[in-house]
Design a protein around this motif. Structure first.
Motif, PDB file in Angstrom:
ATOM      1  N   VAL A  66      15.732  63.748  13.872  1.00 37.12           N
ATOM      2  CA  VAL A  66      14.964  62.568  13.486  1.00 37.12           C
ATOM      3  C   VAL A  66      14.951  62.527  11.964  1.00 37.12           C
ATOM      4  O   VAL A  66      14.521  63.482  11.315  1.00 37.12           O
ATOM      5  N   ASP A  67      15.450  61.399  11.409  1.00 41.38           N
ATOM      6  CA  ASP A  67      15.648  61.356   9.967  1.00 41.38           C
ATOM      7  C   ASP A  67      15.689  59.908   9.488  1.00 41.38           C
ATOM      8  O   ASP A  67      15.936  58.994  10.278  1.00 41.38           O
ATOM      9  N   ALA A  68      15.482  59.713   8.192  1.00 38.78           N
ATOM     10  CA  ALA A  68      15.761  58.411   7.579  1.00 38.78           C
ATOM     11  C   ALA A  68      17.260  58.202   7.652  1.00 38.78           C
ATOM     12  O   ALA A  68      18.039  59.151   7.497  1.00 38.78           O
ATOM     13  N   LEU A  69      17.683  56.977   7.903  1.00 34.47           N
ATOM     14  CA  LEU A  69      19.098  56.702   8.151  1.00 34.47           C
ATOM     15  C   LEU A  69      19.520  55.487   7.338  1.00 34.47           C
ATOM     16  O   LEU A  69      18.947  54.408   7.482  1.00 34.47           O
ATOM     17  N   PRO A  70      20.513  55.645   6.458  1.00 37.37           N
ATOM     18  CA  PRO A  70      20.960  54.491   5.673  1.00 37.37           C
ATOM     19  C   PRO A  70      21.630  53.458   6.568  1.00 37.37           C
ATOM     20  O   PRO A  70      22.051  53.769   7.686  1.00 37.37           O
ATOM     21  N   GLY A  71      21.725  52.262   6.069  1.00 39.92           N
ATOM     22  CA  GLY A  71      22.397  51.213   6.821  1.00 39.92           C
ATOM     23  C   GLY A  71      22.002  49.843   6.325  1.00 39.92           C
ATOM     24  O   GLY A  71      21.257  49.699   5.356  1.00 39.92           O
ATOM     25  N   ASP A  72      22.503  48.838   7.020  1.00 40.79           N
ATOM     26  CA  ASP A  72      22.264  47.457   6.617  1.00 40.79           C
ATOM     27  C   ASP A  72      21.089  46.814   7.327  1.00 40.79           C
ATOM     28  O   ASP A  72      20.732  45.681   7.025  1.00 40.79           O
ATOM     29  N   VAL A 121      14.651  51.186  13.861  1.00 36.41           N
ATOM     30  CA  VAL A 121      14.968  52.472  14.481  1.00 36.41           C
ATOM     31  C   VAL A 121      16.305  52.345  15.204  1.00 36.41           C
ATOM     32  O   VAL A 121      16.543  51.384  15.930  1.00 36.41           O
ATOM     33  N   THR A 122      17.174  53.328  14.987  1.00 33.30           N
ATOM     34  CA  THR A 122      18.500  53.362  15.592  1.00 33.30           C
ATOM     35  C   THR A 122      18.700  54.714  16.260  1.00 33.30           C
ATOM     36  O   THR A 122      18.304  55.745  15.703  1.00 33.30           O
ATOM     37  N   VAL A 178      17.821  60.050  15.923  1.00 34.34           N
ATOM     38  CA  VAL A 178      16.878  58.941  15.952  1.00 34.34           C
ATOM     39  C   VAL A 178      16.569  58.686  14.486  1.00 34.34           C
ATOM     40  O   VAL A 178      15.910  59.488  13.828  1.00 34.34           O
ATOM     41  N   GLY A 179      17.112  57.585  13.982  1.00 38.09           N
ATOM     42  CA  GLY A 179      16.990  57.290  12.565  1.00 38.09           C
ATOM     43  C   GLY A 179      16.219  56.026  12.300  1.00 38.09           C
ATOM     44  O   GLY A 179      16.093  55.160  13.169  1.00 38.09           O
ATOM     45  N   CYS A 180      15.699  55.932  11.102  1.00 36.38           N
ATOM     46  CA  CYS A 180      14.956  54.742  10.679  1.00 36.38           C
ATOM     47  C   CYS A 180      15.440  54.331   9.297  1.00 36.38           C
ATOM     48  O   CYS A 180      15.564  55.171   8.387  1.00 36.38           O
ATOM     49  N   ARG A 181      15.706  53.061   9.149  1.00 35.76           N
ATOM     50  CA  ARG A 181      16.135  52.505   7.857  1.00 35.76           C
ATOM     51  C   ARG A 181      14.961  52.548   6.899  1.00 35.76           C
ATOM     52  O   ARG A 181      13.901  51.973   7.163  1.00 35.76           O
TER      53      ARG A 181
END
Length: 157
Positions: free
Chosen positions: A62-68, A74-75, A117-120
């Protein structure tokens, strides 16, 4: 099936503390089965690598996740060996999650079934606490972890 849920991130960098916040929420809820372990690794990537060498059947990072996507989105991703960078070294100061997982083979381990489980994030500047969008995503991430645990327990994909 033994499952490790690993909260990853630096709580001193704003939304990078998302992983530890979700780990804390799961621990505080207190209803996880005995075969599930939740650990707030923070920035201790090498510690995570050695725990994985000891053997788990599944890993949920579970981590912060870069992206658009919009901040707070949450991805859930499944990670395989082919997704990892090659030639990972053992630099304890550069142990981001991808490097940790890529290092497993060099340490004598193998990649377990792995999900992220990531979050922008909104803010990764020096700051304590999550932004409102990311804080609001914590319950959604906890629910995503619950769905993954259900899949892993029933053997689903």
């Amino acid at each position: 099936m033994t499952v490790l849920i690993a909260g990853i991130g630096n709580v001193f960098l704003g939304d990078d503390g998302f992983g530890p916040a979700v780990a804390q929420a799961l621990v505080e809820r207190g209803d996880l089965p005995d075969h599930v372990r939740v650990v707030d690794y923070g920035i201790r990537g090498l510690h995570l690598a050695y725990d994985l060498v000891d053997g788990v059947e599944a890993l949920i990072l579970v981590d912060a996740l870069p992206g658009d996507a919009a901040p707070g989105t949450v991805t859930v991703l499944e990670v395989s060996t082919g997704d990892l960078p090659g030639g990972a070294g053992l630099d304890a100061h550069a142990m981001d999650p991808a490097t940790v997982l890529a290092t497993l083979h060099r340490l004598g381990g193998t990649l377990p079934r792995t999900y992220v489980v990531g979050c922008r994030p909104t803010n990764l500047d020096e700051d304590l606490g999550l932004s409102p969008a990311v804080a609001a995503a914590v319950p959604e991430a906890v629910a995503a972890v619950d769905v993954l645990l259900g899949k892993l327990t029933t053997g689903g994909t």
